[in-house]
Each structure stands twice: as structure tokens, then as C-alpha cells.
Design an enzyme around this catalytic site. Sequence first.
Site, PDB file in Angstrom:
ATOM      1  N   ARG A 193      24.480  -4.208  10.541  1.00  0.00           N
ATOM      2  CA  ARG A 193      24.414  -4.527   8.945  1.00  0.00           C
ATOM      3  C   ARG A 193      23.587  -3.419   8.400  1.00  0.00           C
ATOM      4  NH1 ARG A 193      27.825  -6.451  10.881  1.00  0.00           N
ATOM      5  NH2 ARG A 193      28.322  -8.356  11.195  1.00  0.00           N
ATOM      6  N   SER A 247      25.981 -14.019   3.905  1.00  0.00           N
ATOM      7  CA  SER A 247      24.834 -14.180   4.883  1.00  0.00           C
ATOM      8  C   SER A 247      23.551 -13.809   3.936  1.00  0.00           C
ATOM      9  CB  SER A 247      24.817 -13.397   6.186  1.00  0.00           C
ATOM     10  OG  SER A 247      25.822 -13.602   6.913  1.00  0.00           O
ATOM     11  N   GLU A 254      19.432  -9.731   4.536  1.00  0.00           N
ATOM     12  CA  GLU A 254      20.612  -9.007   4.606  1.00  0.00           C
ATOM     13  C   GLU A 254      21.310  -8.612   3.291  1.00  0.00           C
ATOM     14  OE1 GLU A 254      23.803 -10.041   7.475  1.00  0.00           O
ATOM     15  OE2 GLU A 254      25.592  -9.436   6.107  1.00  0.00           O
TER      16      GLU A 254
END
Length: 294
Positions: free
Chosen positions: A160, A209, A280
Site C-alpha cells: 500500500r 481500509s 492507509e
Amino acid sequence: MKIEQGVRLGRYTTLGAGGEARAFAKPTTAAEIAEALAWAQERELPVVTIGLGSNLLVADEGVEALVFRLDGELGSAETEGDLLLAGGGAANAVCLHRARAAGLGGFEFACAIPGTAGGGVRMNAGAYGSDWAEILVRALLVDERGARWLTPDELGLSYRHSELDQGQVVARVEFRLEPRDPVEIKAKVAELQALRKAAQPTNKRTFGSVFKNPEHELTAGLILEACGLKGHRIGGAQISPRHANFIENADGARAADAIALMVEARRRAYEQYGVELEHEVQFVGPLELPPLGS
Ligand SMILES: Cc1cc2nc3c(=O)[nH]c(=O)nc-3n(C[C@H](O)[C@H](O)[C@H](O)COP(=O)(O)OP(=O)(O)OC[C@H]3O[C@@H](n4cnc5c(N)ncnc54)[C@H](O)[C@@H]3O)c2cc1C
């Protein structure tokens, strides 16, 4: 290309919260991006590119920046041989549709990621054990130094994460896929979507998320669930009763409500598990999380 004022960015995000951009443009070619970058540079305005706003939290007071949303040919996709050639602003759903129609597999994992090809590069988006880095051949990056193609290694893709700066625009993306029967692709997509529906609040406004999974035996979601946060509400935002690593816009959520929930979630995860959760979701505008313990 028109540069607009007073555009509320919240409506371009999946959470549906957040204030106005100082300036807003929808470039349709790499040349238009360069032109708008020069416009911003003259005014000493930073630049932010958004995709479908599916991993974004925009400050309630808005952002002092020129915000791009790629459009036209930069928002479409086509195939050539085993390559999927996408504009940075092409929705993953469009890319998947093109790939399937051409009998190309390998992009199915992205069926539940409601973003764009370019946003996926920036985030190295991924699901079900695959990510952008695996199928990406190269991406065309445009910034004030000009345009250049970069490989996944040069983009520094990891979990990520990419090494892209906020002012750098992913204008085009090339993926290498492999021949696959469209019927098989359709079946795989249905299977993955059913898995997603069973585990996540797919029918609510969220930004995906909230936190990255930490280096811990438990995922961020399980840690927050064990901290008793499912359903915890502040203002119009609540931690999803379904999956604790999601924040839902329950009723007129503001970015400040989401931030307050994130602060509380990080505090409890730290106190109960000694884990420092890293967000995130990407912040646009003057948003930040205070250091733990402050
Ligand atoms: C219901 C739901 C499920 C999700 N599931 C997943 C999942 O399984 N896996 C996963 O990885 N993510 C998931 N996400 C998060 C999100 O969809 C991904 O991070 C996606 O890749 C973000 O793409 P976007 O185009 O919407 O980018 P945005 O959210 O608009 O932006 C995200 C970041 O990318 C930058 N950016 C966007 N476009 C460009 C561009 N063209 N050039 C340069 N920078 C750009 C933005 O500045 C920002 O920093 C989910 C989100 C939701 C709402």
C-alpha cells in the site's frame, strides 16, 4: 481546459465528506496536465490528483491546492495484445470490463477496489494476494520536470505504498495480463465479490481500509474489534459494526468526526496491543493525527 473554483471535493469521494478545492481541473491529456501544472506553479499552488476518492479523507475546510481529476482519454482504457492500456483516471471497473471483453485475466483481484488505475499505482492497491506491482509494466508520470515512464521498481511499490510525491500525476498505466476465458473471469469476479460482501460494509459510504495492517499476528480490523470499537460513533461517523477497519458515513459525517474516531482507535490499539497503527487513507488538506501519547 477550464480551471474551476468553489468545487466541493466531498462529492468526489466515496465517504462524501470534505470542503472545497481552491482550484479544480479535469485534464484530458498529458499536455493539459503540464499546462495546468505550470498554471499552479505560477501561483505557488500545490497540486493534488484524485481518482474516485475511494481512499481519501478531505479536510472540512477544504484544500489550498489545484486538484486534478483525470478525464477524457485519461479516464478510459483499451487493450492491445496482452496489454491493458489505461488512463490514470480510468476506473478499475472499466479496466476490468475491457480486459474481460478481450479475454485477458489477471485484473480480477481489483474487482472490489473501487478506484482508478492511477490511484492504484499511488497506493499499490491490492487484494486477495495480488497487487498493482505484480501486473504493472510501467506508468507515465507527469510533474513539473516533464513526463516520463517509470517501472514498478522505479515507483518504489511496496505494501500500500509508492514513492510518488503528491504533486506527481500518474497519467497513464500499462498492465500486462494473460489470456483467460471471459467466462472464467466472470466466475472469479463473482466469487471475489461475494467474499467481499460477506466481510465488509459494501453498501455504506466508506473510504476503504482506515489503517494499514501492522506487523502483528492480528489485522488492524481484528485489533480494533478486540478493542471494542465496532459501532463506536462520533458525530456523523461510525466505526463499521461489520468490519472495524472501516469508518462509515452514518449521517452527515465530517472529516473531523472521522479523524476523532481514528485518534481514538489508534489510542486504544496502542494501549491494549502496543501497536502503532499507520493510516492507509490519504489525507487531502490540513488533516493530521497527533502523535500517540500526546
Ligand atoms: C469499499 C472499499 C473497498 C476497498 N477495498 C480495497 C482493497 O481491497 N484494496 C485496496 O488496496 N484498496 C481498497 N480500497 C481503497 C481504494 O479503493 C484504493 O486505495 C484505490 O486504489 C484508490 O484509488 P482512487 O482512484 O479512488 O484514489 P483516491 O482515493 O482518489 O486517491 C488515493 C491516493 O492516490 C492519489 N492519486 C489518485 N489518482 C492519482 C493519479 N492519477 N496520479 C497520482 N496520484 C493519484 C491521491 O492523491 C491519493 O493520495 C477500498 C475502498 C473502498 C471504499
